[in-house]
Design a protein around this motif. Sequence first.
Motif, mmCIF file in Angstrom:
data_model
loop_
_atom_site.group_PDB
_atom_site.id
_atom_site.type_symbol
_atom_site.label_atom_id
_atom_site.label_comp_id
_atom_site.label_asym_id
_atom_site.label_seq_id
_atom_site.Cartn_x
_atom_site.Cartn_y
_atom_site.Cartn_z
ATOM 1 N N LYS A 205 28.509 32.454 0.745
ATOM 2 C CA LYS A 205 29.744 32.874 1.322
ATOM 3 C C LYS A 205 30.802 32.921 0.323
ATOM 4 O O LYS A 205 30.850 31.873 -0.548
ATOM 5 C CB LYS A 205 30.034 32.338 2.684
ATOM 6 N N ASN A 206 31.937 33.681 0.423
ATOM 7 C CA ASN A 206 32.914 33.829 -0.504
ATOM 8 C C ASN A 206 33.874 32.388 -0.086
ATOM 9 O O ASN A 206 34.105 32.304 1.130
ATOM 10 C CB ASN A 206 33.785 34.810 -0.718
ATOM 11 N N GLY A 207 34.371 31.815 -0.978
ATOM 12 C CA GLY A 207 35.376 30.580 -0.584
ATOM 13 C C GLY A 207 35.949 30.312 -2.022
ATOM 14 O O GLY A 207 36.062 31.049 -2.892
ATOM 15 N N TYR A 208 36.286 28.745 -2.064
ATOM 16 C CA TYR A 208 36.998 28.355 -3.122
ATOM 17 C C TYR A 208 36.021 27.319 -3.627
ATOM 18 O O TYR A 208 35.689 26.403 -2.892
ATOM 19 C CB TYR A 208 38.358 27.803 -2.783
ATOM 20 N N LEU A 209 35.689 27.365 -4.938
ATOM 21 C CA LEU A 209 34.535 26.369 -5.409
ATOM 22 C C LEU A 209 35.005 25.648 -6.645
ATOM 23 O O LEU A 209 35.534 26.306 -7.568
ATOM 24 C CB LEU A 209 33.383 27.302 -5.993
ATOM 25 N N PHE A 210 34.961 24.498 -6.741
ATOM 26 C CA PHE A 210 35.103 23.427 -8.039
ATOM 27 C C PHE A 210 34.083 22.609 -8.165
ATOM 28 O O PHE A 210 33.357 21.997 -7.352
ATOM 29 C CB PHE A 210 36.443 22.556 -7.455
ATOM 30 N N LYS A 211 33.798 22.538 -9.651
ATOM 31 C CA LYS A 211 32.816 21.676 -10.015
ATOM 32 C C LYS A 211 33.171 20.107 -10.316
ATOM 33 O O LYS A 211 34.258 19.941 -10.847
ATOM 34 C CB LYS A 211 32.154 22.192 -11.037
ATOM 35 N N LEU A 212 32.536 19.335 -9.828
ATOM 36 C CA LEU A 212 32.859 17.913 -10.047
ATOM 37 C C LEU A 212 32.005 17.093 -11.374
ATOM 38 O O LEU A 212 32.894 16.188 -11.736
ATOM 39 C CB LEU A 212 32.519 16.970 -8.879
ATOM 40 N N THR A 213 31.112 17.756 -11.802
ATOM 41 C CA THR A 213 30.289 17.347 -12.854
ATOM 42 C C THR A 213 30.506 17.958 -14.114
ATOM 43 O O THR A 213 30.276 19.238 -13.957
ATOM 44 C CB THR A 213 28.897 17.250 -12.494
ATOM 45 N N ASP A 214 31.159 17.195 -15.073
ATOM 46 C CA ASP A 214 31.311 17.634 -16.517
ATOM 47 C C ASP A 214 31.531 16.705 -17.401
ATOM 48 O O ASP A 214 31.563 15.553 -16.755
ATOM 49 C CB ASP A 214 32.551 19.047 -16.390
ATOM 50 N N ASN A 215 32.031 17.056 -18.682
ATOM 51 C CA ASN A 215 32.276 16.057 -19.640
ATOM 52 C C ASN A 215 33.422 15.214 -19.122
ATOM 53 O O ASN A 215 33.539 14.049 -19.857
ATOM 54 C CB ASN A 215 32.370 16.529 -20.773
ATOM 55 N N ASN A 216 34.053 15.554 -18.409
ATOM 56 C CA ASN A 216 35.402 14.653 -18.022
ATOM 57 C C ASN A 216 35.127 13.782 -16.819
ATOM 58 O O ASN A 216 36.154 13.131 -16.455
ATOM 59 C CB ASN A 216 36.621 15.631 -17.859
#
Length: 318
Positions: A187-198
Amino acid sequence: MNIGDRVRLLHANEEGVITRISSGGRIEIEIEDGFKIPAMKNEVVVISSAERQYFGDGIKEEVVKNPQNITPQSAQEAGIFLAYLPINDKVLSVYLINQSQRNYISIISEVYGDNSQTLLAGEIAAKSNKKISEKTIATFEEWPTLSCQFIPIHQKIERTEPSFERKVKFKASSFFKSKSKIPQLDKNGYLFKLTDNNTKEIDIKQLNESLAPSPKPKAPIDMPKPASSIDLHIEKLTKDYPFMSNSEMLQLQMETFEKNLNYAIAHGMDHITFIHGIGNGVLRKEIHKYLSQLKNIKYFQDEQKSPFGYGATLVKIS
């Protein structure tokens, strides 16, 4: 016209996102540099999607970063995500989504100064999701910081993957531009990734030391007894205020408020008054929000004595 709508001021060049709607036709807009400006509804116009497509709105089609580097991402990407899924035009469901191939022990908490509330604690399996909470768009400005901790589960002998943590505090100018297809929920929503190089790796040794009892009590800190009223006007606190940003001035004012409140409590004072002025009400709001979380305060109220008008807060200490 709703919170999250992108608008343009009719008599200026600024554009931004509506973060607050008040009675009397007043609204608050967060512009691209993070500053918030007040306006009347009749002074702005909503930027329609058709206008954006035809003329453009200055937004590049690339990853948009907020101060915590929490970024909108593709639904096909692997990793751990926070997703905000609209239930209706006023309420969002908050999900933790594990798009990785590994199970994790996760702890998600809302942070309120020195206090916190745990929303989720337990294992989240690979390629699964869990609902954390619900949030109303109208209270977006009051959403607390999210503290997210993840410990990988190694189900066989393999290279140890480090644990990590992330603190999340959204800004309206980036949050409402992060629309994407939510993985797993489709479904459409607001998506944010928690895993990255930071992501910040959790130091297990340091964590254990912080939980262990201290062998020696700390030396008492000298706490002078404060005056019965403390003036928090910035010109009373520093001569360098012309060179300070709004956030730096607010930080200094809040530090002075918290320090003198602690001094008053330590000295057993019955009450103390903080003079914050009327202004745009930001400092008063932050003071009242802080006081509402304390248990050793009988009550607090706007001080109506003539020397202060309505620009002061009386704190009655229990």
